[in-house]
Design a protein around this motif. Structure first.
Motif, mmCIF file in Angstrom:
data_model
loop_
_atom_site.group_PDB
_atom_site.id
_atom_site.type_symbol
_atom_site.label_atom_id
_atom_site.label_comp_id
_atom_site.label_asym_id
_atom_site.label_seq_id
_atom_site.Cartn_x
_atom_site.Cartn_y
_atom_site.Cartn_z
ATOM 1 N N UNK A 55 0.914 -1.256 -0.027
ATOM 2 C CA UNK A 55 -0.053 -0.158 0.100
ATOM 3 C C UNK A 55 0.915 1.280 -0.008
ATOM 4 N N UNK A 56 1.927 1.250 0.562
ATOM 5 C CA UNK A 56 2.994 2.379 0.868
ATOM 6 C C UNK A 56 3.565 2.729 -0.665
ATOM 7 N N UNK A 57 3.805 1.621 -1.254
ATOM 8 C CA UNK A 57 4.568 1.634 -2.685
ATOM 9 C C UNK A 57 3.374 2.185 -3.713
ATOM 10 N N UNK A 58 2.344 1.784 -3.415
ATOM 11 C CA UNK A 58 1.095 2.453 -4.192
ATOM 12 C C UNK A 58 1.030 3.933 -3.970
ATOM 13 N N UNK A 59 1.013 4.167 -2.805
ATOM 14 C CA UNK A 59 1.116 5.509 -2.298
ATOM 15 C C UNK A 59 2.093 6.426 -3.038
ATOM 16 N N UNK A 60 3.307 5.612 -3.239
ATOM 17 C CA UNK A 60 4.448 6.570 -3.860
ATOM 18 C C UNK A 60 4.091 6.616 -5.583
ATOM 19 N N UNK A 61 3.446 5.903 -5.877
ATOM 20 C CA UNK A 61 3.213 6.133 -7.273
ATOM 21 C C UNK A 61 3.335 4.678 -8.055
ATOM 22 N N UNK A 62 3.658 3.676 -7.359
ATOM 23 C CA UNK A 62 3.866 2.456 -8.046
ATOM 24 C C UNK A 62 2.606 1.648 -8.327
ATOM 25 N N UNK A 63 2.345 1.606 -9.645
ATOM 26 C CA UNK A 63 1.187 0.955 -10.061
ATOM 27 C C UNK A 63 1.494 0.252 -11.409
ATOM 28 N N UNK A 64 1.585 -1.120 -11.362
ATOM 29 C CA UNK A 64 1.447 -2.158 -10.186
ATOM 30 C C UNK A 64 2.569 -1.785 -9.149
ATOM 31 N N UNK A 78 12.867 4.140 -8.684
ATOM 32 C CA UNK A 78 12.983 4.070 -9.986
ATOM 33 C C UNK A 78 11.732 3.538 -10.773
ATOM 34 N N UNK A 79 10.911 2.904 -9.909
ATOM 35 C CA UNK A 79 9.737 2.524 -10.207
ATOM 36 C C UNK A 79 9.389 1.059 -10.875
ATOM 37 N N UNK A 80 8.807 1.348 -12.225
ATOM 38 C CA UNK A 80 8.402 0.281 -13.066
ATOM 39 C C UNK A 80 9.227 -0.430 -13.881
ATOM 40 N N UNK A 81 8.920 -1.862 -14.331
ATOM 41 C CA UNK A 81 9.560 -2.544 -15.204
ATOM 42 C C UNK A 81 9.952 -1.863 -16.526
#
Length: 102
Positions: free
Chosen positions: A54-63, A75-78
């Motif tokens: 949930x914390x990663x999602x709040x940081x903007x990680x989606x997925x 750095x985030x996503x694949x």
């Protein structure tokens, strides 16, 4: 959120992953092939995994996974990681963070 940020800053490369996620596996393999020894946090095997997700999602990680931090920075996503690698920007970033010494 505090736990995620603390873990993200403990090593040059930190990957939040799920053991059953094929994209997480691909990113871990890429870093290993580059000679990086990242800290891996498998959210599906951690008792606090759902909170960290949930914390990663709040940081903007989606997925939410894989989520990679290099030098404490998300750095985030694949897609972002692969784009950095294909453009030649990932290795200098890893060198600057002290993850590799090539």
């Amino acid at each position: 959120m505090d736990r995620v940020m603390k873990l993200a800053s403990e090593k040059a490369v930190v990957i939040f992953s799920k053991s059953s996620c094929c994209m997480s596996h691909a990113i871990k393999t890429l870093f290993y092939d580059l000679g990086v020894s990242p800290a891996i946090h498998e959210l599906d095997e951690d008792p606090n995994g759902q909170e960290m997700e949930k914390a990663l999602q709040r940081l903007g990680c989606n997925p939410s996974v894989p989520a990679a931090f290099i030098g404490g920075k998300l750095v985030n996503s694949t897609n972002k990681i692969m784009s950095l690698h294909l453009s030649g920007s990932l290795i200098p970033m890893l060198k600057e963070a002290g993850a590799i010494w090539l």
